[in-house]
Motif scaffolding. Structure first.
Motif, mmCIF file in Angstrom:
data_model
loop_
_atom_site.group_PDB
_atom_site.id
_atom_site.type_symbol
_atom_site.label_atom_id
_atom_site.label_comp_id
_atom_site.label_asym_id
_atom_site.label_seq_id
_atom_site.Cartn_x
_atom_site.Cartn_y
_atom_site.Cartn_z
ATOM 1 N N THR A 152 0.849 -1.193 0.000
ATOM 2 C CA THR A 152 0.000 0.000 0.000
ATOM 3 C C THR A 152 0.882 1.238 0.000
ATOM 4 O O THR A 152 2.107 1.137 0.150
ATOM 5 N N ASP A 153 0.245 2.397 -0.101
ATOM 6 C CA ASP A 153 1.016 3.629 -0.021
ATOM 7 C C ASP A 153 1.270 3.991 1.442
ATOM 8 O O ASP A 153 0.896 3.244 2.354
ATOM 9 N N SER A 154 1.872 5.157 1.680
ATOM 10 C CA SER A 154 2.249 5.555 3.041
ATOM 11 C C SER A 154 1.049 5.747 3.964
ATOM 12 O O SER A 154 1.190 5.715 5.168
ATOM 13 N N LYS A 155 -0.146 5.908 3.397
ATOM 14 C CA LYS A 155 -1.358 6.067 4.210
ATOM 15 C C LYS A 155 -2.108 4.743 4.365
ATOM 16 O O LYS A 155 -3.159 4.705 4.991
ATOM 17 N N GLY A 156 -1.585 3.665 3.767
ATOM 18 C CA GLY A 156 -2.270 2.384 3.819
ATOM 19 C C GLY A 156 -3.309 2.215 2.720
ATOM 20 O O GLY A 156 -4.104 1.285 2.746
ATOM 21 N N ASP A 157 -3.300 3.130 1.744
ATOM 22 C CA ASP A 157 -4.252 3.069 0.637
ATOM 23 C C ASP A 157 -3.666 2.296 -0.545
ATOM 24 O O ASP A 157 -2.461 2.051 -0.617
ATOM 25 N N LEU A 158 -4.543 1.979 -1.492
ATOM 26 C CA LEU A 158 -4.117 1.291 -2.702
ATOM 27 C C LEU A 158 -3.047 2.091 -3.431
ATOM 28 O O LEU A 158 -3.105 3.322 -3.470
ATOM 29 N N ILE A 159 -2.084 1.399 -3.994
ATOM 30 C CA ILE A 159 -1.016 2.051 -4.752
ATOM 31 C C ILE A 159 -1.469 2.164 -6.200
ATOM 32 O O ILE A 159 -1.909 1.183 -6.796
ATOM 33 N N ARG A 160 -1.335 3.336 -6.744
ATOM 34 C CA ARG A 160 -1.606 3.482 -8.179
ATOM 35 C C ARG A 160 -0.487 2.791 -8.940
ATOM 36 O O ARG A 160 0.669 2.829 -8.532
ATOM 37 N N ARG A 161 -0.844 2.148 -10.036
ATOM 38 C CA ARG A 161 0.160 1.425 -10.826
ATOM 39 C C ARG A 161 1.309 2.319 -11.237
ATOM 40 O O ARG A 161 2.456 1.886 -11.274
ATOM 41 N N ASN A 162 1.019 3.573 -11.545
ATOM 42 C CA ASN A 162 2.092 4.455 -12.001
ATOM 43 C C ASN A 162 3.076 4.803 -10.890
ATOM 44 O O ASN A 162 4.174 5.268 -11.162
ATOM 45 N N ALA A 163 2.724 4.574 -9.614
ATOM 46 C CA ALA A 163 3.665 4.849 -8.520
ATOM 47 C C ALA A 163 4.865 3.912 -8.604
ATOM 48 O O ALA A 163 6.007 4.348 -8.455
ATOM 49 N N ILE A 164 4.611 2.634 -8.849
ATOM 50 C CA ILE A 164 5.733 1.696 -9.000
ATOM 51 C C ILE A 164 6.469 1.993 -10.299
ATOM 52 O O ILE A 164 7.690 1.944 -10.347
ATOM 53 N N GLY A 165 5.731 2.346 -11.336
ATOM 54 C CA GLY A 165 6.371 2.707 -12.600
ATOM 55 C C GLY A 165 7.283 3.905 -12.445
ATOM 56 O O GLY A 165 8.380 3.944 -13.010
ATOM 57 N N HIS A 166 6.859 4.885 -11.646
ATOM 58 C CA HIS A 166 7.676 6.079 -11.409
ATOM 59 C C HIS A 166 8.980 5.707 -10.704
ATOM 60 O O HIS A 166 10.062 6.143 -11.089
ATOM 61 N N VAL A 167 8.881 4.873 -9.674
ATOM 62 C CA VAL A 167 10.079 4.433 -8.954
ATOM 63 C C VAL A 167 10.980 3.628 -9.896
ATOM 64 O O VAL A 167 12.201 3.785 -9.902
ATOM 65 N N TRP A 168 10.368 2.774 -10.710
ATOM 66 C CA TRP A 168 11.117 1.955 -11.661
ATOM 67 C C TRP A 168 11.903 2.856 -12.625
ATOM 68 O O TRP A 168 13.090 2.645 -12.863
ATOM 69 N N ARG A 169 11.249 3.858 -13.174
ATOM 70 C CA ARG A 169 11.910 4.744 -14.141
ATOM 71 C C ARG A 169 13.048 5.535 -13.501
ATOM 72 O O ARG A 169 14.068 5.785 -14.130
ATOM 73 N N ARG A 170 12.884 5.929 -12.238
ATOM 74 C CA ARG A 170 13.968 6.652 -11.547
ATOM 75 C C ARG A 170 15.152 5.741 -11.287
ATOM 76 O O ARG A 170 16.298 6.181 -11.333
ATOM 77 N N ALA A 171 14.896 4.469 -10.990
ATOM 78 C CA ALA A 171 15.974 3.535 -10.668
ATOM 79 C C ALA A 171 16.650 2.976 -11.914
ATOM 80 O O ALA A 171 17.809 2.566 -11.855
ATOM 81 N N ALA A 172 15.959 2.970 -13.044
ATOM 82 C CA ALA A 172 16.472 2.338 -14.265
ATOM 83 C C ALA A 172 17.843 2.853 -14.699
ATOM 84 O O ALA A 172 18.726 2.054 -15.002
ATOM 85 N N PRO A 173 18.093 4.159 -14.721
ATOM 86 C CA PRO A 173 19.416 4.614 -15.167
ATOM 87 C C PRO A 173 20.541 4.183 -14.231
ATOM 88 O O PRO A 173 21.669 3.985 -14.659
ATOM 89 N N VAL A 174 20.251 4.005 -12.962
ATOM 90 C CA VAL A 174 21.264 3.594 -11.993
ATOM 91 C C VAL A 174 21.592 2.115 -12.166
ATOM 92 O O VAL A 174 22.716 1.688 -11.945
#
Length: 191
Positions: free
Chosen positions: A92-114
């Motif tokens: 879940t997100d930091s509030k315990g709510d459902l995670i939007r699919r794009n949240a993981i995608g955003h983290v993935w895209r930030r980590a990809a160049p590293v």
């Protein structure tokens, strides 16, 4: 944001180690995990529609409802996630709510160049799992059922290039057949 920085790597490992679709993983609740049998029952997924809050709904199709076996490494990270962040859903997100699919995608895209990983997505973890099952020699039907494809044709259309060719299998079978008598041939010295 996600409830912890560790949640994203855990979700990625779970995706790579199960082949679950992103929505199936983000809709995963602790009661779907059978810790003793080391299985996950997939009967729901996170559903996202642009402009609406995410919800939990039925899986992609009838074949998507399934029970899959899970390796111990995945169970360990899921156990750590559940222990650290108790709640109905595993991720879940930091509030315990459902995670939007794009949240993981955003983290993935930030980590990809590293990493460095380019032109890859969370869905590639599903392909990674499928290619591992195929490399281990599982049948088309076994891979189809694990991934929740509606038909073996879908699995073959996507992954046929990963199965060994008939020529490769024939060559290997003949080599195995001759190995006890042909190495070394009578009268020849071994290398």
């Amino acid at each position: 944001g996600l409830r912890s920085a560790g949640a994203v790597p855990r979700a990625h490992l779970a995706g790579a180690g199960t082949g679950m679709r992103q929505g199936e993983l983000l809709g995963l609740s602790a009661d779907q995990i059978d810790w003793v049998r080391r299985e996950i029952r997939i009967d729901r997924q996170l559903v996202t529609i642009a402009g609406h809050a995410p919800t939990i709904g039925p899986p992609k199709g009838e074949a998507s409802c399934r029970t899959i076996v899970v390796p111990d490494a995945v169970l360990q990270v899921l156990s750590e996630q559940v222990r650290t962040f108790p709640g109905e859903l595993v991720f879940t997100d930091s509030k315990g709510d459902l995670i939007r699919r794009n949240a993981i995608g955003h983290v993935w895209r930030r980590a990809a160049p590293v990493a460095p990983v380019k032109e890859r997505s969370f869905h590639d973890l599903r392909h990674y799992a499928a290619s591992g099952l195929i490399a281990a020699g599982l049948s088309v039907v076994a891979v189809q059922r694990h991934l929740g494809h509606a038909s073996a044709t879908t699995t073959l259309n996507t992954y046929a290039h990963l199965w060994p060719s008939d020529g490769d299998r024939t060559r290997a079978a003949l080599a195995d057949l001759l190995a006890p008598v042909a190495d070394p041939l009578p009268g020849e010295a071994s290398p």
